[in-house]
Motif scaffolding. Structure first.
Motif, PDB file in Angstrom:
ATOM      1  N   ASN A 112      31.400 -15.176   0.541  1.00  0.00           N
ATOM      2  CA  ASN A 112      31.751 -14.363   1.706  1.00  0.00           C
ATOM      3  C   ASN A 112      32.825 -13.332   1.369  1.00  0.00           C
ATOM      4  OD1 ASN A 112      30.055 -15.965   3.355  1.00  0.00           O
ATOM      5  ND2 ASN A 112      31.653 -17.517   3.429  1.00  0.00           N
ATOM      6  N   ASP A 113      33.140 -13.206   0.104  1.00  0.00           N
ATOM      7  CA  ASP A 113      34.179 -12.290  -0.357  1.00  0.00           C
ATOM      8  C   ASP A 113      33.527 -10.963  -0.753  1.00  0.00           C
ATOM      9  OD1 ASP A 113      36.044 -10.847  -1.873  1.00  0.00           O
ATOM     10  OD2 ASP A 113      36.915 -12.651  -2.751  1.00  0.00           O
ATOM     11  N   ASP A 114      33.741  -9.931   0.064  1.00  0.00           N
ATOM     12  CA  ASP A 114      33.102  -8.634  -0.188  1.00  0.00           C
ATOM     13  C   ASP A 114      33.414  -8.080  -1.575  1.00  0.00           C
ATOM     14  OD1 ASP A 114      31.855  -8.575   2.282  1.00  0.00           O
ATOM     15  OD2 ASP A 114      33.483  -7.471   3.242  1.00  0.00           O
ATOM     16  N   ASN A 115      34.647  -8.259  -2.039  1.00  0.00           N
ATOM     17  CA  ASN A 115      35.014  -7.774  -3.371  1.00  0.00           C
ATOM     18  C   ASN A 115      34.216  -8.470  -4.462  1.00  0.00           C
ATOM     19  OD1 ASN A 115      37.180  -5.779  -2.921  1.00  0.00           O
ATOM     20  ND2 ASN A 115      38.210  -7.508  -1.965  1.00  0.00           N
ATOM     21  N   PHE A 116      34.033  -9.785  -4.310  1.00  0.00           N
ATOM     22  CA  PHE A 116      33.257 -10.533  -5.301  1.00  0.00           C
ATOM     23  C   PHE A 116      31.784 -10.130  -5.248  1.00  0.00           C
ATOM     24  CE2 PHE A 116      30.609 -14.044  -6.721  1.00  0.00           C
ATOM     25  CZ  PHE A 116      31.112 -14.222  -8.007  1.00  0.00           C
ATOM     26  N   TYR A 159      16.623  -2.027  -8.142  1.00  0.00           N
ATOM     27  CA  TYR A 159      17.842  -1.343  -8.584  1.00  0.00           C
ATOM     28  C   TYR A 159      18.361  -0.407  -7.496  1.00  0.00           C
ATOM     29  CZ  TYR A 159      20.854   1.596 -11.523  1.00  0.00           C
ATOM     30  OH  TYR A 159      21.916   2.294 -12.051  1.00  0.00           O
ATOM     31  N   GLU A 160      17.457   0.344  -6.870  1.00  0.00           N
ATOM     32  CA  GLU A 160      17.858   1.265  -5.803  1.00  0.00           C
ATOM     33  C   GLU A 160      18.412   0.510  -4.589  1.00  0.00           C
ATOM     34  OE1 GLU A 160      14.722   4.062  -4.975  1.00  0.00           O
ATOM     35  OE2 GLU A 160      14.926   5.005  -6.947  1.00  0.00           O
ATOM     36  N   ASN A 161      17.792  -0.631  -4.238  1.00  0.00           N
ATOM     37  CA  ASN A 161      18.304  -1.456  -3.137  1.00  0.00           C
ATOM     38  C   ASN A 161      19.683  -2.020  -3.465  1.00  0.00           C
ATOM     39  OD1 ASN A 161      16.051  -1.034  -1.544  1.00  0.00           O
ATOM     40  ND2 ASN A 161      14.998  -2.851  -2.273  1.00  0.00           N
ATOM     41  N   ASP A 162      19.861  -2.448  -4.714  1.00  0.00           N
ATOM     42  CA  ASP A 162      21.164  -2.976  -5.142  1.00  0.00           C
ATOM     43  C   ASP A 162      22.231  -1.885  -5.109  1.00  0.00           C
ATOM     44  OD1 ASP A 162      20.010  -5.452  -5.526  1.00  0.00           O
ATOM     45  OD2 ASP A 162      19.858  -5.255  -7.693  1.00  0.00           O
ATOM     46  N   TYR A 163      21.853  -0.694  -5.539  1.00  0.00           N
ATOM     47  CA  TYR A 163      22.784   0.434  -5.514  1.00  0.00           C
ATOM     48  C   TYR A 163      23.222   0.720  -4.081  1.00  0.00           C
ATOM     49  CZ  TYR A 163      24.757   5.022  -6.550  1.00  0.00           C
ATOM     50  OH  TYR A 163      25.612   6.094  -6.679  1.00  0.00           O
ATOM     51  N   ASP A 164      22.264   0.614  -3.161  1.00  0.00           N
ATOM     52  CA  ASP A 164      22.560   0.812  -1.743  1.00  0.00           C
ATOM     53  C   ASP A 164      23.519  -0.268  -1.240  1.00  0.00           C
ATOM     54  OD1 ASP A 164      22.072   2.437   0.561  1.00  0.00           O
ATOM     55  OD2 ASP A 164      20.890   0.790   1.385  1.00  0.00           O
ATOM     56  N   LEU A 169      28.995  -1.963   0.501  1.00  0.00           N
ATOM     57  CA  LEU A 169      30.178  -2.797   0.281  1.00  0.00           C
ATOM     58  C   LEU A 169      31.401  -1.946  -0.048  1.00  0.00           C
ATOM     59  CD1 LEU A 169      28.491  -5.707  -1.680  1.00  0.00           C
ATOM     60  CD2 LEU A 169      29.782  -5.966   0.437  1.00  0.00           C
ATOM     61  N   GLU A 170      31.190  -0.934  -0.867  1.00  0.00           N
ATOM     62  CA  GLU A 170      32.304  -0.053  -1.239  1.00  0.00           C
ATOM     63  C   GLU A 170      32.874   0.642  -0.001  1.00  0.00           C
ATOM     64  OE1 GLU A 170      33.335   2.969  -4.880  1.00  0.00           O
ATOM     65  OE2 GLU A 170      31.266   2.914  -4.164  1.00  0.00           O
ATOM     66  N   ALA A 171      31.989   1.102   0.893  1.00  0.00           N
ATOM     67  CA  ALA A 171      32.435   1.747   2.136  1.00  0.00           C
ATOM     68  C   ALA A 171      33.209   0.757   3.011  1.00  0.00           C
ATOM     69  CB  ALA A 171      31.229   2.295   2.901  1.00  0.00           C
ATOM     70  N   LYS A 172      32.700  -0.465   3.101  1.00  0.00           N
ATOM     71  CA  LYS A 172      33.355  -1.497   3.918  1.00  0.00           C
ATOM     72  C   LYS A 172      34.732  -1.858   3.353  1.00  0.00           C
ATOM     73  CE  LYS A 172      32.533  -6.131   5.768  1.00  0.00           C
ATOM     74  NZ  LYS A 172      31.654  -7.299   5.711  1.00  0.00           N
ATOM     75  N   ILE A 173      34.796  -2.062   2.045  1.00  0.00           N
ATOM     76  CA  ILE A 173      36.047  -2.450   1.382  1.00  0.00           C
ATOM     77  C   ILE A 173      37.103  -1.350   1.514  1.00  0.00           C
ATOM     78  CG2 ILE A 173      37.105  -2.906  -0.881  1.00  0.00           C
ATOM     79  CD1 ILE A 173      34.383  -4.345  -1.599  1.00  0.00           C
ATOM     80  N   ASN A 174      36.673  -0.093   1.343  1.00  0.00           N
ATOM     81  CA  ASN A 174      37.616   1.030   1.358  1.00  0.00           C
ATOM     82  C   ASN A 174      37.791   1.672   2.735  1.00  0.00           C
ATOM     83  OD1 ASN A 174      38.303   0.913  -1.430  1.00  0.00           O
ATOM     84  ND2 ASN A 174      36.281   1.748  -1.886  1.00  0.00           N
ATOM     85  N   TYR A 176      35.656   3.410   4.805  1.00  0.00           N
ATOM     86  CA  TYR A 176      35.050   4.684   5.192  1.00  0.00           C
ATOM     87  C   TYR A 176      33.608   4.455   5.613  1.00  0.00           C
ATOM     88  CZ  TYR A 176      33.264   4.787   0.336  1.00  0.00           C
ATOM     89  OH  TYR A 176      32.665   4.489  -0.856  1.00  0.00           O
ATOM     90  N   GLN A 177      33.003   5.482   6.196  1.00  0.00           N
ATOM     91  CA  GLN A 177      31.654   5.345   6.731  1.00  0.00           C
ATOM     92  C   GLN A 177      30.630   5.385   5.608  1.00  0.00           C
ATOM     93  OE1 GLN A 177      30.798   8.056   9.874  1.00  0.00           O
ATOM     94  NE2 GLN A 177      28.926   7.025  10.470  1.00  0.00           N
ATOM     95  N   TYR A 178      29.697   4.453   5.671  1.00  0.00           N
ATOM     96  CA  TYR A 178      28.634   4.360   4.667  1.00  0.00           C
ATOM     97  C   TYR A 178      27.622   5.484   4.845  1.00  0.00           C
ATOM     98  CZ  TYR A 178      24.013   2.890   3.077  1.00  0.00           C
ATOM     99  OH  TYR A 178      22.768   2.858   2.527  1.00  0.00           O
ATOM    100  N   LYS A 179      27.214   6.069   3.712  1.00  0.00           N
ATOM    101  CA  LYS A 179      26.172   7.089   3.736  1.00  0.00           C
ATOM    102  C   LYS A 179      25.181   6.776   2.630  1.00  0.00           C
ATOM    103  CE  LYS A 179      25.412  12.026   3.610  1.00  0.00           C
ATOM    104  NZ  LYS A 179      25.961  13.347   3.386  1.00  0.00           N
ATOM    105  N   LYS A 180      23.918   6.630   2.995  1.00  0.00           N
ATOM    106  CA  LYS A 180      22.879   6.276   2.018  1.00  0.00           C
ATOM    107  C   LYS A 180      22.721   7.381   0.985  1.00  0.00           C
ATOM    108  CE  LYS A 180      18.109   4.582   1.785  1.00  0.00           C
ATOM    109  NZ  LYS A 180      18.357   3.299   1.174  1.00  0.00           N
ATOM    110  N   SER A 181      22.618   6.970  -0.280  1.00  0.00           N
ATOM    111  CA  SER A 181      22.393   7.940  -1.352  1.00  0.00           C
ATOM    112  C   SER A 181      21.602   7.285  -2.468  1.00  0.00           C
ATOM    113  CB  SER A 181      23.726   8.465  -1.889  1.00  0.00           C
ATOM    114  OG  SER A 181      24.457   7.404  -2.448  1.00  0.00           O
TER     115      SER A 181
END
Length: 197
Positions: A112-116, A159-164, A169-174, A176-181
């Motif tokens: 349940n640890d977003d960083n992990f 791989y693309e799903n994992d990247y998403d 997670l990066e947006a949640k941790i930092n 900011y708003q998530y934007k699909k890329s």
């Protein structure tokens, strides 16, 4: 991106009383051998479920029939899963070892640890790139080409799903708003691009 030669050594440093590294369950219900060494049955199940959720399974036979001569693709997929499972198990073991260094059995869990989770997906993405670069080419007839292409396509989708998932997670941790890329570093190689359609 390597698995140490002696992953059990992590446990040997911390586990002197032979209790579950995660919850502290007694010696009687703790595994003593194998890949679940140092975990009780419940914690071993949680670790396994989390790992399977991250790694996921590619069943090429659901996409195209695989004749026995092409069963090598199932072997390649099993190698991928084993390779990644070993690394993720090591990461979980290290997480619990580090958590238990400061406080014994405090029910800190990586699942349940977003960083992990972020770190786990990031490791998986790096392993996927390495794995695809090193897949041997078994292209000896038209059906082999087709099955190989399907498999590589499924790996790329994963791989693309994992990247998403990493981006979310990066947006949640930092905060900011998530934007699909799309991934900045695609999984496929130049050679494999000519088989993509």
């Amino acid at each position: 991106m390597f698995v140490p030669h002696e992953p059990d050594r992590i446990f040997n440093i911390q586990r002197s009383n032979d209790r579950c590294i995660c919850c502290g369950a007694s010696v009687l219900i703790t595994y003593h051998d194998g890949i679940h060494k140092g975990y009780c049955k419940e914690c071993a199940k949680k670790r396994q479920k989390f790992t399977e959720r991250i790694i996921r399974n590619i069943n090429i036979e659901q996409i195209t029939p695989v004749i026995p001569a092409q069963s090598w693709i199932n072997i390649v997929e099993q190698i991928r899963q084993n390779y990644m499972q070993e690394r993720i198990y090591y990461m979980i073991d290290l997480y619990f070892t580090n958590a238990n260094t400061t406080s014994a059995y405090n029910n800190i869990e990586p699942y349940n640890d977003d960083n992990f989770i972020y770190q786990t997906y990031y490791e998986k993405a790096a392993m996927m790139k390495n794995f695809v670069q090193n897949i041997k080419d078994h292209l000896n007839d038209n059906l082999s080409n087709q099955i190989y292409t399907f498999y590589l396509r499924e790996l790329n989708k994963m791989y693309e799903n994992d990247y998403d998932a990493i981006a979310k997670l990066e947006a949640k941790i930092n905060g900011y708003q998530y934007k699909k890329s799309k991934p900045m570093h695609p999984l496929r190689t130049k050679y494999q691009n000519k088989f993509w359609y």
